[in-house]
Write a protein that holds these residues in place. Sequence first.
Motif, PDB file in Angstrom:
ATOM      1  N   ARG A 119     -22.082  -7.587  -6.569  1.00  0.00           N
ATOM      2  CA  ARG A 119     -20.950  -7.029  -7.322  1.00  0.00           C
ATOM      3  C   ARG A 119     -21.326  -7.132  -8.793  1.00  0.00           C
ATOM      4  O   ARG A 119     -20.937  -8.064  -9.491  1.00  0.00           O
ATOM      5  CB  ARG A 119     -19.688  -7.842  -7.007  1.00  0.00           C
ATOM      6  CG  ARG A 119     -18.407  -7.053  -6.984  1.00  0.00           C
ATOM      7  CD  ARG A 119     -17.261  -7.880  -6.414  1.00  0.00           C
ATOM      8  NE  ARG A 119     -16.022  -7.132  -6.472  1.00  0.00           N
ATOM      9  CZ  ARG A 119     -15.641  -6.261  -5.557  1.00  0.00           C
ATOM     10  NH1 ARG A 119     -16.416  -6.033  -4.508  1.00  0.00           N
ATOM     11  NH2 ARG A 119     -14.497  -5.614  -5.686  1.00  0.00           N
ATOM     12  N   PRO A 120     -22.077  -6.164  -9.307  1.00  0.00           N
ATOM     13  CA  PRO A 120     -22.808  -6.358 -10.570  1.00  0.00           C
ATOM     14  C   PRO A 120     -21.999  -6.321 -11.860  1.00  0.00           C
ATOM     15  O   PRO A 120     -22.503  -6.737 -12.897  1.00  0.00           O
ATOM     16  CB  PRO A 120     -23.814  -5.203 -10.545  1.00  0.00           C
ATOM     17  CG  PRO A 120     -23.188  -4.151  -9.696  1.00  0.00           C
ATOM     18  CD  PRO A 120     -22.395  -4.869  -8.674  1.00  0.00           C
ATOM     19  N   TYR A 121     -20.762  -5.826 -11.850  1.00  0.00           N
ATOM     20  CA  TYR A 121     -20.053  -5.613 -13.107  1.00  0.00           C
ATOM     21  C   TYR A 121     -18.808  -6.479 -13.218  1.00  0.00           C
ATOM     22  O   TYR A 121     -18.145  -6.782 -12.217  1.00  0.00           O
ATOM     23  CB  TYR A 121     -19.650  -4.146 -13.255  1.00  0.00           C
ATOM     24  CG  TYR A 121     -20.799  -3.183 -13.114  1.00  0.00           C
ATOM     25  CD1 TYR A 121     -21.810  -3.110 -14.073  1.00  0.00           C
ATOM     26  CD2 TYR A 121     -20.896  -2.342 -11.997  1.00  0.00           C
ATOM     27  CE1 TYR A 121     -22.875  -2.243 -13.931  1.00  0.00           C
ATOM     28  CE2 TYR A 121     -21.959  -1.460 -11.853  1.00  0.00           C
ATOM     29  CZ  TYR A 121     -22.945  -1.418 -12.818  1.00  0.00           C
ATOM     30  OH  TYR A 121     -23.999  -0.554 -12.674  1.00  0.00           O
ATOM     31  N   VAL A 122     -18.472  -6.836 -14.456  1.00  0.00           N
ATOM     32  CA  VAL A 122     -17.231  -7.529 -14.734  1.00  0.00           C
ATOM     33  C   VAL A 122     -16.721  -7.086 -16.103  1.00  0.00           C
ATOM     34  O   VAL A 122     -17.511  -6.899 -17.039  1.00  0.00           O
ATOM     35  CB  VAL A 122     -17.405  -9.068 -14.671  1.00  0.00           C
ATOM     36  CG1 VAL A 122     -18.389  -9.559 -15.733  1.00  0.00           C
ATOM     37  CG2 VAL A 122     -16.065  -9.774 -14.815  1.00  0.00           C
ATOM     38  N   VAL A 123     -15.424  -6.869 -16.207  1.00  0.00           N
ATOM     39  CA  VAL A 123     -14.780  -6.537 -17.483  1.00  0.00           C
ATOM     40  C   VAL A 123     -13.558  -7.438 -17.633  1.00  0.00           C
ATOM     41  O   VAL A 123     -12.922  -7.799 -16.633  1.00  0.00           O
ATOM     42  CB  VAL A 123     -14.368  -5.050 -17.557  1.00  0.00           C
ATOM     43  CG1 VAL A 123     -15.592  -4.154 -17.535  1.00  0.00           C
ATOM     44  CG2 VAL A 123     -13.427  -4.669 -16.417  1.00  0.00           C
ATOM     45  N   CYS A 152      -8.985   1.165  -6.575  1.00  0.00           N
ATOM     46  CA  CYS A 152      -9.929   0.106  -6.207  1.00  0.00           C
ATOM     47  C   CYS A 152     -10.448   0.247  -4.779  1.00  0.00           C
ATOM     48  O   CYS A 152     -11.353  -0.492  -4.380  1.00  0.00           O
ATOM     49  CB  CYS A 152      -9.277  -1.262  -6.368  1.00  0.00           C
ATOM     50  SG  CYS A 152      -8.734  -1.633  -8.050  1.00  0.00           S
ATOM     51  N   ARG A 153      -9.879   1.183  -4.014  1.00  0.00           N
ATOM     52  CA  ARG A 153     -10.288   1.438  -2.630  1.00  0.00           C
ATOM     53  C   ARG A 153     -10.299   0.146  -1.811  1.00  0.00           C
ATOM     54  O   ARG A 153     -11.313  -0.259  -1.250  1.00  0.00           O
ATOM     55  CB  ARG A 153     -11.664   2.119  -2.582  1.00  0.00           C
ATOM     56  CG  ARG A 153     -11.695   3.511  -3.166  1.00  0.00           C
ATOM     57  CD  ARG A 153     -10.871   4.488  -2.358  1.00  0.00           C
ATOM     58  NE  ARG A 153     -10.983   5.843  -2.857  1.00  0.00           N
ATOM     59  CZ  ARG A 153     -10.184   6.401  -3.761  1.00  0.00           C
ATOM     60  NH1 ARG A 153      -9.184   5.681  -4.264  1.00  0.00           N
ATOM     61  NH2 ARG A 153     -10.337   7.638  -4.163  1.00  0.00           N
ATOM     62  N   ARG A 154      -9.113  -0.485  -1.783  1.00  0.00           N
ATOM     63  CA  ARG A 154      -8.927  -1.735  -1.039  1.00  0.00           C
ATOM     64  C   ARG A 154      -9.950  -2.798  -1.439  1.00  0.00           C
ATOM     65  O   ARG A 154     -10.566  -3.450  -0.595  1.00  0.00           O
ATOM     66  CB  ARG A 154      -8.966  -1.476   0.463  1.00  0.00           C
ATOM     67  CG  ARG A 154      -7.839  -0.565   0.933  1.00  0.00           C
ATOM     68  CD  ARG A 154      -7.751  -0.504   2.420  1.00  0.00           C
ATOM     69  NE  ARG A 154      -6.618   0.325   2.828  1.00  0.00           N
ATOM     70  CZ  ARG A 154      -6.221   0.491   4.077  1.00  0.00           C
ATOM     71  NH1 ARG A 154      -6.881  -0.109   5.045  1.00  0.00           N
ATOM     72  NH2 ARG A 154      -5.193   1.252   4.368  1.00  0.00           N
ATOM     73  N   THR A 259     -18.120  -2.861  -8.295  1.00  0.00           N
ATOM     74  CA  THR A 259     -19.369  -2.157  -7.996  1.00  0.00           C
ATOM     75  C   THR A 259     -19.419  -0.827  -8.737  1.00  0.00           C
ATOM     76  O   THR A 259     -20.449  -0.165  -8.743  1.00  0.00           O
ATOM     77  CB  THR A 259     -19.491  -1.893  -6.475  1.00  0.00           C
ATOM     78  OG1 THR A 259     -18.344  -1.139  -6.044  1.00  0.00           O
ATOM     79  CG2 THR A 259     -19.542  -3.191  -5.695  1.00  0.00           C
ATOM     80  N   ASP A 260     -18.305  -0.429  -9.343  1.00  0.00           N
ATOM     81  CA  ASP A 260     -18.214   0.825 -10.097  1.00  0.00           C
ATOM     82  C   ASP A 260     -17.638   0.501 -11.472  1.00  0.00           C
ATOM     83  O   ASP A 260     -16.452   0.200 -11.617  1.00  0.00           O
ATOM     84  CB  ASP A 260     -17.301   1.815  -9.362  1.00  0.00           C
ATOM     85  CG  ASP A 260     -17.274   3.199 -10.001  1.00  0.00           C
ATOM     86  OD1 ASP A 260     -17.216   3.280 -11.245  1.00  0.00           O
ATOM     87  OD2 ASP A 260     -17.289   4.200  -9.257  1.00  0.00           O
ATOM     88  N   LEU A 261     -18.495   0.554 -12.497  1.00  0.00           N
ATOM     89  CA  LEU A 261     -18.087   0.142 -13.836  1.00  0.00           C
ATOM     90  C   LEU A 261     -17.011   1.054 -14.419  1.00  0.00           C
ATOM     91  O   LEU A 261     -16.070   0.579 -15.068  1.00  0.00           O
ATOM     92  CB  LEU A 261     -19.305   0.105 -14.765  1.00  0.00           C
ATOM     93  CG  LEU A 261     -19.038  -0.337 -16.209  1.00  0.00           C
ATOM     94  CD1 LEU A 261     -18.442  -1.750 -16.250  1.00  0.00           C
ATOM     95  CD2 LEU A 261     -20.330  -0.282 -17.038  1.00  0.00           C
ATOM     96  N   THR A 262     -17.130   2.349 -14.199  1.00  0.00           N
ATOM     97  CA  THR A 262     -16.139   3.291 -14.734  1.00  0.00           C
ATOM     98  C   THR A 262     -14.741   2.984 -14.209  1.00  0.00           C
ATOM     99  O   THR A 262     -13.767   2.927 -14.967  1.00  0.00           O
ATOM    100  CB  THR A 262     -16.523   4.742 -14.382  1.00  0.00           C
ATOM    101  OG1 THR A 262     -17.801   5.033 -14.942  1.00  0.00           O
ATOM    102  CG2 THR A 262     -15.491   5.723 -14.927  1.00  0.00           C
ATOM    103  N   VAL A 267      -9.185   0.445 -14.483  1.00  0.00           N
ATOM    104  CA  VAL A 267      -8.242  -0.541 -13.933  1.00  0.00           C
ATOM    105  C   VAL A 267      -7.830  -1.537 -15.015  1.00  0.00           C
ATOM    106  O   VAL A 267      -6.638  -1.857 -15.165  1.00  0.00           O
ATOM    107  CB  VAL A 267      -8.870  -1.266 -12.726  1.00  0.00           C
ATOM    108  CG1 VAL A 267      -8.035  -2.473 -12.322  1.00  0.00           C
ATOM    109  CG2 VAL A 267      -9.007  -0.302 -11.555  1.00  0.00           C
ATOM    110  N   LEU A 268      -8.810  -2.056 -15.774  1.00  0.00           N
ATOM    111  CA  LEU A 268      -8.496  -3.014 -16.839  1.00  0.00           C
ATOM    112  C   LEU A 268      -7.588  -2.374 -17.886  1.00  0.00           C
ATOM    113  O   LEU A 268      -6.596  -2.978 -18.315  1.00  0.00           O
ATOM    114  CB  LEU A 268      -9.790  -3.515 -17.486  1.00  0.00           C
ATOM    115  CG  LEU A 268      -9.598  -4.555 -18.599  1.00  0.00           C
ATOM    116  CD1 LEU A 268      -9.043  -5.853 -18.019  1.00  0.00           C
ATOM    117  CD2 LEU A 268     -10.910  -4.811 -19.336  1.00  0.00           C
TER     118      LEU A 268
END
Length: 601
Positions: A119-123, A152-154, A259-262, A267-268
């Motif tokens: 799960r490579p991304y975090v914001v 977020c697709r569950r 898994t999807d940065l965009t 969401v944030l």
Amino acid sequence: MPTVSIGRDRLFKALGKTYTQEEFEELCFSFGIELDDVTTEKAIMRKEKHLDEESDGDEEVIYKIEVPANRYDLLCLEGIAQALNIFNGRQEIPTYKVAKISTKSMLKMHVKPETSSIRPYVVCAVLRGVTFDTASYNSFIDLQDKLHQNICRRRTLVAIGTHDLDTLHGPFTYEALPPSSINFVPLKQEKNFRADELMEFYKSDLKLKKFLHIIENSPVFPVLYDSKRTVLSLPPIINGAHSAIKLETKNVFIECTATDLTKAKIVLNTMVTMFSEYCERKFEIEPVEVIYSDGKSYIYPDLSVYNMEVSLSYITGAIGVPLKADEVTGLLNRMQLRAENSLSDDNDSKITVSVPPTRSDVLHPCDVMEDVAIAYGFNSVKDIAIAKGYNISKGRAVSLKPLRLEEFSHIIRLEMAMCGFTEVLSFILCSLNDNFAMLNREDDKSTAVIIGNPRSSENETARTSLMPGILKTIGQNKAHPKPIKIFEVGDIVLLDNTKDVGATNRRHLAALYCGATAGYEVIHGLVVRIMQVIGLVPPDDNTTYYLKPSEEPEFLLGTQASIIYKGKQIGTSGIVHPEVLNKFDIPDPCSYFELDIGCFL
């Protein structure tokens, strides 16, 4: 379409006006949303428990409002109230801003390289000085659930974690560790669990068990720590109990792993913009610096506004209403899009639209045009405008005209009906078995488009001929009086490397005659008649079309032919092989032809 449940009285208080149900339905329709149902909290509970108790009469009324799937800002009361207030002119479009603090004093989130495997991304972001009441707190929690189910697709693409910042100590780290080395007390629990134990524990939890599959088979689990190694969350499963937010929480730390940065950024932005109105400094969000192992760093949230230029003629031409530039800018402002008009070099007014961070659904000029149409009112568009089409390349209204292929297909259908054949419609998706083995064909792996994630075995591939659907129709209607004469005009799909999508549609005509006298001459006579209608009569020198003996496995050898037009095979005809008929459970002989009619255009 998502449905948002909101207390009627609290909504009307936020709107500054009390509406009758009919008035509110009209307001929703004008804005492009819909009042789907009116109920009460206790009525919902009674329905879930299958109880027949009478209403108390003083229960709070709940409005269930259906909103567009791509309007994430409308998934909570705060977003709907703000949008409707701006639409009604009661509120200005808010300006969201990031707090001006130095990079040195910013909270930091350090991302370890191991997270790239799972799960490579975090914001992240912080809401400072928040004041919740019970309703706004519940709305905050509910928005997370709505986003998890929607964009977020569950939780597969993004998982949201919210924490009481005053219980934590920065800087934070985002890591990926073996499950046996992660220990913490999860939310709503009192004892410590190892992460692998937690997977077993939650297999009996009705809500959380559906998210376990996302990480349970991974050798490492994603986890967030503060500087004292207190676990914030185990995304996308559960937050830690230590930092759980409460009604009294004043400073909220929000992290989204993804898994999807965009989508994570969307969401944030949705979370912080919708609830920054409860902050001490309204609409101001504190940023967080995210630092990756390669030294690159990013500051979130990104609340920048981006500008889009749309020509006035495009908007008015698409809607079919002659609007002035000032009218268009006024309508866009009602839809939360700041707009200004300017004159371009070709004397066509350009509308400059500023898209705020809340409107991630605005991606193209057509989205701007749609908002103008909504604000203007679809009911206000006259019939003459609706009866016209729109030429995007010219930017003007034009008369609607059927495609040549559709006109030609209609002519063919009429002719087939006059020949005594009944039209059938079959599904374009079928099983690999129907498309190949049932027709005695072999899959050469270079013809059929395979569906990557089919819902069932009946939807594994796009058909490469109309034959499976027509034979299935006969098999299901074999008790029908004979002869059965049916036809279909429809598309098949073939792999094509010359197309940008890797495949192409071809329009085919197919017909089948089922009965004791189903000889080749019956179906051949139909082919000749269709060719006559098209204007092709086979001359002696074979310069237009002709028949050539073939050896297709679905037909009986010696009673079949290829149809050749301008040197290319465009179809086949013949008596269907008895083995094929047996596979489709058809007891009577059948003759069949199929033709690519698109080639005649």
